[in-house]
Scaffold this motif. Structure first.
Motif, mmCIF file in Angstrom:
data_model
loop_
_atom_site.group_PDB
_atom_site.id
_atom_site.type_symbol
_atom_site.label_atom_id
_atom_site.label_comp_id
_atom_site.label_asym_id
_atom_site.label_seq_id
_atom_site.Cartn_x
_atom_site.Cartn_y
_atom_site.Cartn_z
ATOM 1 N N ASP A 86 -2.286 5.759 -6.743
ATOM 2 C CA ASP A 86 -3.584 5.581 -7.395
ATOM 3 C C ASP A 86 -3.570 4.361 -8.316
ATOM 4 O OD1 ASP A 86 -6.306 6.661 -8.147
ATOM 5 O OD2 ASP A 86 -5.338 6.724 -10.117
ATOM 6 N N GLY A 87 -2.456 4.153 -9.027
ATOM 7 C CA GLY A 87 -2.357 2.979 -9.878
ATOM 8 C C GLY A 87 -2.415 1.691 -9.082
ATOM 9 N N LEU A 88 -1.732 1.658 -7.940
ATOM 10 C CA LEU A 88 -1.754 0.463 -7.089
ATOM 11 C C LEU A 88 -3.156 0.219 -6.524
ATOM 12 C CD1 LEU A 88 1.624 1.008 -5.200
ATOM 13 C CD2 LEU A 88 1.166 -0.661 -7.003
ATOM 14 N N ARG A 89 -3.830 1.278 -6.109
ATOM 15 C CA ARG A 89 -5.196 1.133 -5.588
ATOM 16 C C ARG A 89 -6.145 0.647 -6.685
ATOM 17 N NH1 ARG A 89 -6.247 3.091 -0.659
ATOM 18 N NH2 ARG A 89 -4.694 4.445 0.333
ATOM 19 N N SER A 90 -5.955 1.124 -7.895
ATOM 20 C CA SER A 90 -6.810 0.699 -9.005
ATOM 21 C C SER A 90 -6.626 -0.784 -9.299
ATOM 22 C CB SER A 90 -6.495 1.524 -10.261
ATOM 23 O OG SER A 90 -6.776 2.889 -10.051
ATOM 24 N N ILE A 91 -5.388 -1.256 -9.254
ATOM 25 C CA ILE A 91 -5.141 -2.694 -9.444
ATOM 26 C C ILE A 91 -5.827 -3.494 -8.349
ATOM 27 C CG2 ILE A 91 -3.364 -4.481 -9.490
ATOM 28 C CD1 ILE A 91 -1.482 -2.362 -10.706
ATOM 29 N N ASP A 92 -5.750 -2.984 -7.123
ATOM 30 C CA ASP A 92 -6.442 -3.623 -6.003
ATOM 31 C C ASP A 92 -7.944 -3.731 -6.259
ATOM 32 O OD1 ASP A 92 -4.696 -4.558 -4.163
ATOM 33 O OD2 ASP A 92 -5.071 -3.022 -2.639
ATOM 34 N N VAL A 102 -6.569 -16.170 -7.488
ATOM 35 C CA VAL A 102 -5.830 -15.237 -8.346
ATOM 36 C C VAL A 102 -5.830 -13.844 -7.722
ATOM 37 C CG1 VAL A 102 -5.674 -14.237 -10.649
ATOM 38 C CG2 VAL A 102 -6.481 -16.592 -10.362
ATOM 39 N N LYS A 103 -6.965 -13.464 -7.140
ATOM 40 C CA LYS A 103 -7.050 -12.166 -6.463
ATOM 41 C C LYS A 103 -6.008 -12.071 -5.351
ATOM 42 C CE LYS A 103 -9.922 -9.531 -3.284
ATOM 43 N NZ LYS A 103 -11.192 -9.481 -2.535
ATOM 44 N N ALA A 104 -5.865 -13.143 -4.574
ATOM 45 C CA ALA A 104 -4.905 -13.139 -3.467
ATOM 46 C C ALA A 104 -3.480 -12.919 -3.981
ATOM 47 C CB ALA A 104 -4.999 -14.441 -2.689
ATOM 48 N N LYS A 105 -3.147 -13.550 -5.126
ATOM 49 C CA LYS A 105 -1.804 -13.373 -5.694
ATOM 50 C C LYS A 105 -1.568 -11.917 -6.093
ATOM 51 C CE LYS A 105 -1.262 -18.044 -7.607
ATOM 52 N NZ LYS A 105 -1.069 -18.821 -8.863
ATOM 53 N N VAL A 106 -2.576 -11.314 -6.741
ATOM 54 C CA VAL A 106 -2.431 -9.939 -7.203
ATOM 55 C C VAL A 106 -2.309 -8.986 -6.020
ATOM 56 C CG1 VAL A 106 -3.559 -8.042 -8.444
ATOM 57 C CG2 VAL A 106 -3.609 -10.358 -9.388
ATOM 58 N N TYR A 113 5.168 -4.925 -3.288
ATOM 59 C CA TYR A 113 5.822 -3.784 -3.941
ATOM 60 C C TYR A 113 5.708 -2.534 -3.077
ATOM 61 C CZ TYR A 113 6.518 0.203 -6.987
ATOM 62 O OH TYR A 113 6.943 1.401 -7.508
ATOM 63 N N ALA A 114 4.521 -2.282 -2.535
ATOM 64 C CA ALA A 114 4.321 -1.096 -1.705
ATOM 65 C C ALA A 114 5.201 -1.150 -0.460
ATOM 66 C CB ALA A 114 2.850 -0.980 -1.306
ATOM 67 N N ARG A 115 5.324 -2.319 0.134
ATOM 68 C CA ARG A 115 6.109 -2.455 1.364
ATOM 69 C C ARG A 115 7.594 -2.178 1.097
ATOM 70 N NH1 ARG A 115 4.550 -7.005 2.255
ATOM 71 N NH2 ARG A 115 2.773 -6.474 3.559
ATOM 72 N N VAL A 116 8.139 -2.762 0.043
ATOM 73 C CA VAL A 116 9.553 -2.544 -0.282
ATOM 74 C C VAL A 116 9.800 -1.085 -0.665
ATOM 75 C CG1 VAL A 116 11.402 -3.133 -1.891
ATOM 76 C CG2 VAL A 116 9.930 -4.931 -0.971
ATOM 77 N N HIS A 159 -8.725 -6.941 -17.678
ATOM 78 C CA HIS A 159 -7.311 -7.270 -17.806
ATOM 79 C C HIS A 159 -6.531 -6.107 -18.425
ATOM 80 C CE1 HIS A 159 -3.894 -9.619 -19.821
ATOM 81 N NE2 HIS A 159 -3.655 -9.640 -18.523
ATOM 82 N N GLY A 160 -7.092 -5.507 -19.475
ATOM 83 C CA GLY A 160 -6.435 -4.369 -20.105
ATOM 84 C C GLY A 160 -6.293 -3.195 -19.152
ATOM 85 N N LEU A 161 -7.318 -2.942 -18.341
ATOM 86 C CA LEU A 161 -7.253 -1.849 -17.372
ATOM 87 C C LEU A 161 -6.179 -2.105 -16.321
ATOM 88 C CD1 LEU A 161 -11.053 -1.079 -16.811
ATOM 89 C CD2 LEU A 161 -9.352 0.409 -17.890
ATOM 90 N N MET A 162 -6.058 -3.351 -15.892
ATOM 91 C CA MET A 162 -5.038 -3.678 -14.882
ATOM 92 C C MET A 162 -3.637 -3.472 -15.441
ATOM 93 S SD MET A 162 -6.690 -7.055 -13.058
ATOM 94 C CE MET A 162 -5.667 -6.996 -11.602
ATOM 95 N N LEU A 163 -3.428 -3.877 -16.678
ATOM 96 C CA LEU A 163 -2.115 -3.680 -17.292
ATOM 97 C C LEU A 163 -1.821 -2.187 -17.481
ATOM 98 C CD1 LEU A 163 -2.023 -6.514 -19.992
ATOM 99 C CD2 LEU A 163 -0.677 -6.371 -17.891
ATOM 100 N N ALA A 164 -2.858 -1.423 -17.840
ATOM 101 C CA ALA A 164 -2.670 0.024 -18.013
ATOM 102 C C ALA A 164 -2.288 0.685 -16.688
ATOM 103 C CB ALA A 164 -3.944 0.655 -18.568
ATOM 104 N N GLN A 165 -2.926 0.261 -15.600
ATOM 105 C CA GLN A 165 -2.596 0.823 -14.291
ATOM 106 C C GLN A 165 -1.197 0.419 -13.847
ATOM 107 O OE1 GLN A 165 -4.375 3.076 -12.630
ATOM 108 N NE2 GLN A 165 -5.795 3.040 -14.361
ATOM 109 N N ALA A 166 -0.813 -0.818 -14.159
ATOM 110 C CA ALA A 166 0.548 -1.259 -13.812
ATOM 111 C C ALA A 166 1.584 -0.460 -14.599
ATOM 112 C CB ALA A 166 0.697 -2.752 -14.093
ATOM 113 N N THR A 167 1.273 -0.153 -15.863
ATOM 114 C CA THR A 167 2.172 0.673 -16.669
ATOM 115 C C THR A 167 2.276 2.070 -16.079
ATOM 116 O OG1 THR A 167 1.564 -0.588 -18.655
ATOM 117 C CG2 THR A 167 2.597 1.568 -18.975
ATOM 118 N N GLN A 168 1.156 2.594 -15.561
ATOM 119 C CA GLN A 168 1.178 3.912 -14.915
ATOM 120 C C GLN A 168 2.067 3.892 -13.679
ATOM 121 O OE1 GLN A 168 -2.573 6.140 -14.122
ATOM 122 N NE2 GLN A 168 -1.904 6.182 -11.976
#
Length: 261
Positions: A86-92, A102-106, A113-116, A159-168
């Motif tokens: 869910d965190g990865l989907r939210s970042i997406d 920038v979107k392409a990089k993210v 990460y998901a593939r590995v 930006h804050g939401l993306m960092l929060a999801q990455a922390t999750q």
């Protein structure tokens, strides 16, 4: 070989529970019915049947608590995988608000990460190991989200939401790895085995002057207790067979990406 035995030690404990229970039942039946001391044992007849319930309840509660720990670990592992996905989907989803480069990089960092995680780390979880490459990919994703490209181009609050999801995602991965390290606690199961043996002694003494009833009661108890304990033991690690927590929620990110191409 030693590493394999240490990794899958719960199967060995399950075998011990099965064989030990039936051996204990046979030993007590031999002591009370066939041994040279059988007559002396019968002198202790008169144990009240309700006494059997006292020890039996203690044994049942102990086994129930151990089973509850096992099921909780499995449920926590499953919930953790869904939280990570869910965190990865939210970042997406939040990346849609970023400029295309920038979107392409993210998006690529999330996919890497998901593939590995799915292809390399998941098989390692069954061996109580983790992937350094997966850890590195997650660090790259966090560094990218915290970097100037994303922070400068993301709308206010995104930006804050993306960092929060990455922390999750990081927290969920840490808990997933911790749960994959689950081992059987020998002391807990030794206590359960001791109560089980006391329960069999109680069965033998309650029916000590009724051989057929004693044999039947002992067989029924062993047939109920041994497989139940073995079933709980073999499911001691949520990332090992027979009930494996799969990487499906995270792999779905890659499947969805493949369908859009």
């Amino acid at each position: 070989m030693t590493a394999i035995l240490g990794t899958y030690d719960h199967y060995g404990y399950a075998a011990i529970a099965l064989l030990g229970t039936f051996f204990g039942a046979w030993f007590l039946l031999w002591i009370t019915l066939r041994s040279p001391w059988a007559e002396e044992v019968r002198l202790w007849r008169g144990v009240s049947p309700p006494f059997l319930g006292v020890v039996g309840v203690l044994f049942a509660l102990t086994l129930a608590f151990l089973a509850n720990d096992t099921w909780n670990a499995h449920d926590r592992a499953l919930n953790t995988v869904y939280q990570e996905a869910d965190g990865l989907r939210s970042i997406d989803a939040l990346a849609e608000h970023l400029p295309a480069p920038v979107k392409a990089k993210v998006v690529n960092a999330v996919r890497d990460y998901a593939r590995v995680t799915v292809t390399e780390e998941w098989p390692l979880l069954a061996r109580r190991q983790s992937s350094k490459e997966a850890s590195d990919q997650l660090d790259r994703l966090l560094a990218l989200l915290a970097g100037p490209d994303v922070s400068a181009s993301a709308p206010t609050g995104v930006h804050g939401l993306m960092l929060a999801q990455a922390t999750q995602v990081r927290a969920a991965r840490g808990l997933r790895i911790a749960l994959s390290q689950t081992h059987v606690n020998p002391l807990k199961w030794l206590g359960m085995a001791f109560l089980g043996f006391l329960t069999m002694i109680s069965i033998a003494m309650v029916h000590v002057d009724q051989s057929r009833a004693e044999i039947l009661a002992m067989v029924i108890f062993a047939a109920a207790a041994a497989p139940t304990a073995a079933i709980v033991l073999v499911q001691g690690n949520p990332f090992q067979p027979p009930t494996v927590v799969h990487a499906g929620p995270i792999a779905a990110l890659l499947d969805g990406d493949a369908k859009t191409r």
